[in-house]
Design a protein around this motif. Structure first.
Motif, PDB file in Angstrom:
ATOM      1  N   ARG A 156      71.574  52.870   4.245  1.00 41.85           N
ATOM      2  CA  ARG A 156      70.274  52.280   4.601  1.00 41.85           C
ATOM      3  C   ARG A 156      69.277  53.347   5.046  1.00 41.85           C
ATOM      4  NH1 ARG A 156      73.658  48.050   7.462  1.00 41.85           N
ATOM      5  NH2 ARG A 156      73.844  46.409   5.902  1.00 41.85           N
ATOM      6  N   ILE A 157      69.725  54.256   5.887  1.00 41.57           N
ATOM      7  CA  ILE A 157      68.833  55.320   6.363  1.00 41.57           C
ATOM      8  C   ILE A 157      68.400  56.205   5.197  1.00 41.57           C
ATOM      9  CG2 ILE A 157      68.736  57.416   7.776  1.00 41.57           C
ATOM     10  CD1 ILE A 157      70.540  55.942   9.808  1.00 41.57           C
ATOM     11  N   ALA A 158      69.339  56.551   4.318  1.00 43.01           N
ATOM     12  CA  ALA A 158      69.014  57.413   3.176  1.00 43.01           C
ATOM     13  C   ALA A 158      68.009  56.737   2.247  1.00 43.01           C
ATOM     14  CB  ALA A 158      70.282  57.783   2.408  1.00 43.01           C
TER      15      ALA A 158
ATOM     16  N   ALA B  95      62.640  56.533   0.075  1.00 45.90           N
ATOM     17  CA  ALA B  95      61.459  55.751  -0.290  1.00 45.90           C
ATOM     18  C   ALA B  95      60.204  56.336   0.356  1.00 45.90           C
ATOM     19  CB  ALA B  95      61.651  54.295   0.123  1.00 45.90           C
ATOM     20  N   ILE B  96      60.306  56.707   1.627  1.00 47.82           N
ATOM     21  CA  ILE B  96      59.165  57.313   2.324  1.00 47.82           C
ATOM     22  C   ILE B  96      58.794  58.642   1.666  1.00 47.82           C
ATOM     23  CG2 ILE B  96      58.436  58.377   4.500  1.00 47.82           C
ATOM     24  CD1 ILE B  96      60.099  56.179   5.933  1.00 47.82           C
TER      25      ILE B  96
ATOM     26  N   ILE C 158      55.227  59.710  -0.111  1.00 44.38           N
ATOM     27  CA  ILE C 158      54.504  60.909   0.329  1.00 44.38           C
ATOM     28  C   ILE C 158      54.328  61.887  -0.830  1.00 44.38           C
ATOM     29  CG2 ILE C 158      54.653  62.957   1.805  1.00 44.38           C
ATOM     30  CD1 ILE C 158      55.932  61.125   3.936  1.00 44.38           C
ATOM     31  N   LEU C 159      55.398  62.106  -1.604  1.00 47.04           N
ATOM     32  CA  LEU C 159      55.301  63.012  -2.749  1.00 47.04           C
ATOM     33  C   LEU C 159      54.307  62.496  -3.777  1.00 47.04           C
ATOM     34  CD1 LEU C 159      59.003  64.081  -3.384  1.00 47.04           C
ATOM     35  CD2 LEU C 159      57.107  65.592  -2.861  1.00 47.04           C
ATOM     36  N   SER C 160      54.344  61.210  -4.060  1.00 49.75           N
ATOM     37  CA  SER C 160      53.452  60.640  -5.075  1.00 49.75           C
ATOM     38  C   SER C 160      51.992  60.730  -4.662  1.00 49.75           C
ATOM     39  CB  SER C 160      53.811  59.175  -5.347  1.00 49.75           C
ATOM     40  OG  SER C 160      55.063  59.088  -5.960  1.00 49.75           O
TER      41      SER C 160
ATOM     42  N   LEU D  96      61.996  60.559  -7.589  1.00 50.06           N
ATOM     43  CA  LEU D  96      62.685  60.104  -6.379  1.00 50.06           C
ATOM     44  C   LEU D  96      62.624  58.585  -6.271  1.00 50.06           C
ATOM     45  CD1 LEU D  96      64.268  61.001  -3.931  1.00 50.06           C
ATOM     46  CD2 LEU D  96      62.121  61.333  -2.712  1.00 50.06           C
ATOM     47  N   GLY D  97      61.501  57.993  -6.632  1.00 51.40           N
ATOM     48  CA  GLY D  97      61.386  56.533  -6.637  1.00 51.40           C
ATOM     49  C   GLY D  97      62.345  55.906  -7.632  1.00 51.40           C
ATOM     50  N   LEU D  98      62.503  56.542  -8.796  1.00 53.32           N
ATOM     51  CA  LEU D  98      63.462  56.057  -9.785  1.00 53.32           C
ATOM     52  C   LEU D  98      64.882  56.117  -9.225  1.00 53.32           C
ATOM     53  CD1 LEU D  98      64.063  55.128 -12.698  1.00 53.32           C
ATOM     54  CD2 LEU D  98      64.225  57.544 -13.309  1.00 53.32           C
ATOM     55  N   LEU D  99      65.204  57.196  -8.534  1.00 52.35           N
ATOM     56  CA  LEU D  99      66.516  57.328  -7.907  1.00 52.35           C
ATOM     57  C   LEU D  99      66.756  56.217  -6.881  1.00 52.35           C
ATOM     58  CD1 LEU D  99      69.117  58.989  -7.550  1.00 52.35           C
ATOM     59  CD2 LEU D  99      67.900  60.327  -5.841  1.00 52.35           C
TER      60      LEU D  99
END
Length: 140
Positions: free
Chosen positions: A93-95, A100-101, A105-107, A118-121
């Motif tokens: 859950r934490i990961a 997601a955060i 931020i990257l996007s 990362l969103g796909l992952l």
């Protein structure tokens, strides 16, 4: 119990070999930047060391009957199993939240492509979670 320990020894030995192959690949692959080579080499080294420690631990456990009994209690005790299960659930859950955060931020602020990957992952992990949840709930 000895079969489980032998299986764990075989798996940790295979992981050790994979780690060594990763280290060798990092040295011989052409076209990688210094950062990529360092990352792959560090990953392979840490993977090899952890696998080696687990291999030695399981190998030593197989040679001593008292240690075999202690490991059997460690692996089959309901309290230990529940602790391990809950800690894995909390870690997941934490990961997922952190990924997601970081994806958002990257996007928005940095590299759109990395954020999308990362969103796909995150999406793939959530789909796997849902599928495994359905499968496990039908088995129980």
């Amino acid at each position: 119990m000895e079969k489980k320990l032998k299986r764990k020894c075989i798996i940790s030995f295979i992981c050790m070999v994979i780690g060594i192959i990763i280290i060798i690949l990092s040295l011989y692959l052409k076209g990688l930047s210094e950062m990529q080579t360092s990352y792959i080499n560090g990953f392979g080294t840490s993977f090899t060391i952890v696998s080696f420690v687990l291999f030695i631990r399981n190998l030593r456990s197989m040679k001593n009957s008292k240690t075999i009994r202690d490991r059997e209690i460690e692996l089959t005790d309901e309290r230990n199993i529940e602790i391990e299960t809950k800690s894995m659930a909390v870690t997941f859950r934490i990961a997922i939240v952190l990924q997601a955060i970081a994806s958002i931020i990257l996007s928005i602020f940095m590299n759109n492509e990395l954020g999308m990957h990362l969103g796909l992952l995150v999406g793939i992990q959530l789909v796997i979670y849902i599928i495994s949840n359905v499968v496990i709930s039908k088995k129980i």
